[in-house]
Design a protein around this motif. Structure first.
Motif, PDB file in Angstrom:
ATOM      1  N   LEU A 208       0.837  -1.195   0.000  1.00  0.00           N
ATOM      2  CA  LEU A 208       0.000   0.000   0.000  1.00  0.00           C
ATOM      3  C   LEU A 208       0.874   1.248   0.000  1.00  0.00           C
ATOM      4  O   LEU A 208       2.039   1.216   0.392  1.00  0.00           O
ATOM      5  N   GLY A 209       0.278   2.346  -0.442  1.00  0.00           N
ATOM      6  CA  GLY A 209       1.017   3.605  -0.485  1.00  0.00           C
ATOM      7  C   GLY A 209       1.520   3.969  -1.858  1.00  0.00           C
ATOM      8  O   GLY A 209       2.351   4.866  -2.012  1.00  0.00           O
ATOM      9  N   LEU A 210       0.994   3.290  -2.896  1.00  0.00           N
ATOM     10  CA  LEU A 210       1.393   3.586  -4.271  1.00  0.00           C
ATOM     11  C   LEU A 210       0.400   4.503  -4.978  1.00  0.00           C
ATOM     12  O   LEU A 210       0.593   4.836  -6.143  1.00  0.00           O
ATOM     13  N   GLY A 211      -0.658   4.883  -4.254  1.00  0.00           N
ATOM     14  CA  GLY A 211      -1.663   5.767  -4.840  1.00  0.00           C
ATOM     15  C   GLY A 211      -3.011   5.106  -5.016  1.00  0.00           C
ATOM     16  O   GLY A 211      -3.891   5.649  -5.690  1.00  0.00           O
ATOM     17  N   GLU A 212      -3.193   3.945  -4.399  1.00  0.00           N
ATOM     18  CA  GLU A 212      -4.454   3.216  -4.510  1.00  0.00           C
ATOM     19  C   GLU A 212      -5.532   3.853  -3.633  1.00  0.00           C
ATOM     20  O   GLU A 212      -5.231   4.503  -2.639  1.00  0.00           O
ATOM     21  N   SER A 213      -6.771   3.660  -4.000  1.00  0.00           N
ATOM     22  CA  SER A 213      -7.885   4.130  -3.169  1.00  0.00           C
ATOM     23  C   SER A 213      -8.297   3.026  -2.208  1.00  0.00           C
ATOM     24  O   SER A 213      -7.951   1.849  -2.386  1.00  0.00           O
ATOM     25  N   GLU A 214      -9.073   3.380  -1.201  1.00  0.00           N
ATOM     26  CA  GLU A 214      -9.566   2.377  -0.252  1.00  0.00           C
ATOM     27  C   GLU A 214     -10.414   1.337  -0.961  1.00  0.00           C
ATOM     28  O   GLU A 214     -10.295   0.134  -0.698  1.00  0.00           O
ATOM     29  N   GLU A 215     -11.268   1.772  -1.858  1.00  0.00           N
ATOM     30  CA  GLU A 215     -12.123   0.823  -2.568  1.00  0.00           C
ATOM     31  C   GLU A 215     -11.286  -0.139  -3.416  1.00  0.00           C
ATOM     32  O   GLU A 215     -11.610  -1.321  -3.536  1.00  0.00           O
ATOM     33  N   GLU A 216     -10.188   0.352  -3.994  1.00  0.00           N
ATOM     34  CA  GLU A 216      -9.314  -0.527  -4.774  1.00  0.00           C
ATOM     35  C   GLU A 216      -8.657  -1.580  -3.878  1.00  0.00           C
ATOM     36  O   GLU A 216      -8.492  -2.735  -4.284  1.00  0.00           O
ATOM     37  N   VAL A 217      -8.277  -1.195  -2.679  1.00  0.00           N
ATOM     38  CA  VAL A 217      -7.701  -2.158  -1.738  1.00  0.00           C
ATOM     39  C   VAL A 217      -8.728  -3.227  -1.402  1.00  0.00           C
ATOM     40  O   VAL A 217      -8.436  -4.432  -1.432  1.00  0.00           O
ATOM     41  N   LEU A 218      -9.942  -2.801  -1.107  1.00  0.00           N
ATOM     42  CA  LEU A 218     -10.994  -3.753  -0.745  1.00  0.00           C
ATOM     43  C   LEU A 218     -11.343  -4.665  -1.922  1.00  0.00           C
ATOM     44  O   LEU A 218     -11.587  -5.863  -1.730  1.00  0.00           O
ATOM     45  N   GLN A 219     -11.344  -4.113  -3.134  1.00  0.00           N
ATOM     46  CA  GLN A 219     -11.635  -4.942  -4.308  1.00  0.00           C
ATOM     47  C   GLN A 219     -10.533  -5.970  -4.520  1.00  0.00           C
ATOM     48  O   GLN A 219     -10.805  -7.131  -4.876  1.00  0.00           O
ATOM     49  N   THR A 220      -9.283  -5.569  -4.285  1.00  0.00           N
ATOM     50  CA  THR A 220      -8.168  -6.507  -4.401  1.00  0.00           C
ATOM     51  C   THR A 220      -8.319  -7.642  -3.394  1.00  0.00           C
ATOM     52  O   THR A 220      -8.119  -8.820  -3.721  1.00  0.00           O
ATOM     53  N   LEU A 221      -8.703  -7.298  -2.174  1.00  0.00           N
ATOM     54  CA  LEU A 221      -8.926  -8.327  -1.153  1.00  0.00           C
ATOM     55  C   LEU A 221     -10.069  -9.256  -1.561  1.00  0.00           C
ATOM     56  O   LEU A 221      -9.979 -10.483  -1.401  1.00  0.00           O
TER      57      LEU A 221
END
Length: 294
Positions: A208-221
């Motif tokens: 994390l910390g590359l410019g992703e949004s919270e929703e993108e993190v959750l979608q990846t999970l």
């Protein structure tokens, strides 16, 4: 609003990213074993912030198939170029080092070897077999490249029967073309899905910390869970050198904890989430959660 890739985070690192060095006798002993057996470790090659701590606890993540990668991912400090042929005695060297270190849980990773017909799958299998032969009580965790998601290659690795096989998806789908070389988000998911479908206990990691949004993190999970992944790690991306992509944002420990709880709610058996977490950091802690006996 997340920062876009290319926007630099503040030059000064926050307090929670300060690392305490551990340089006792155990650190020196592990360093000696690694040096004398001509081993490569991702601890050194990847400039891991936890190297001193892990080596002082007599643990290390071995990196096989050399120290030159055929891909040039823009987040990674590992050398890129034309690698040498695999060292045929490397599996035995790794196995002997595991014995000397008296490890109970072994993590093995590698550079990506697109130059080899099987991506290095046979070498992976020989390494697992050599470790088992000399260390019958050790549990073995592999962190493999995507092997182009080819079942024939993955089957060779699976047949060697490691306890856990991991493959890091690294980042979100949108940012994958920006920071990874050749590897694609969907290929990584296909690799993980195939492993899971064969009954393998699977693991993946996200920076994390590359410019992703919270929703993108959750979608990846969600995508990882849908692929059958049991264990996930979330950590802060740290720019290894000026040659790699800059950090866009420093994620707070509180946010990492929030993501950990959400991951568990999604059905992951184990989630390690924190600024200094790496895919192999304290890897043994996840074993019990996925039913691996030690």
């Amino acid at each position: 609003m997340p920062k876009l890739y290319g926007e630099k985070a503040p030059a000064r690192k926050p307090e929670w990213l300060k690392i305490r060095l551990h340089r006792g006798d155990a650190f020196a002993e592990v360093a000696r074993i690694v040096r004398e057996h001509s081993l490569h470790t991702i601890c050194s090659s990847g400039r891991c912030p936890n190297k001193a701590e892990c080596w002082s606890k007599r643990t290390a993540t071995f990196m096989i198939l050399g120290d030159v990668c055929t891909r040039g991912c823009r987040f990674c400090a590992t050398k890129t170029g034309v690698p040498l042929p695999p060292n045929p005695v490397e599996p035995q060297e790794v196995a002997e080092s595991v014995r000397l270190m008296q490890l109970k849980h072994v993590v093995v990773t590698s550079v990506t070897r697109d130059d080899l017909p099987d991506g290095g799958a046979e070498h992976w299998a020989k390494t697992v077999e050599a470790i088992r032969e000399k260390n019958s009580n050790a549990t073995i965790e592999l962190l493999i490249s995507d092997l182009d998601a080819k079942p024939a290659h993955l089957d060779v690795v699976i047949a060697s029967k490691p306890d856990i096989i991991g493959h890091n998806i690294e980042t979100t789908e949108r940012l994958t073309p920006v920071v990874r070389a050749k590897a694609t988000y969907r290929t990584s998911l296909a690799t993980l899905r195939y492993l899971s479908e064969q009954g393998v206990k699977t693991k993946s990691g996200v920076m994390l910390g590359l410019g992703e949004s919270e929703e993108e993190v959750l979608q990846t999970l969600r995508d990882l869970r849908d692929a059958g992944v049991k264990i996930v790690t979330l950590g802060q991306y740290l720019q290894p050198t000026e040659e790699q992509v800059p950090v866009a944002e420093y994620i707070t420990p509180e946010k990492f904890e929030e993501y950990r709880k959400l991951a568990l709610e999604m059905g992951f058996d184990y989630c390690a989430s924190g600024p200094l977490v790496r895919s192999s950091y304290l890897a043994e802690e996840a074993l019990e959660s996925v039913g691996v006996a030690r």
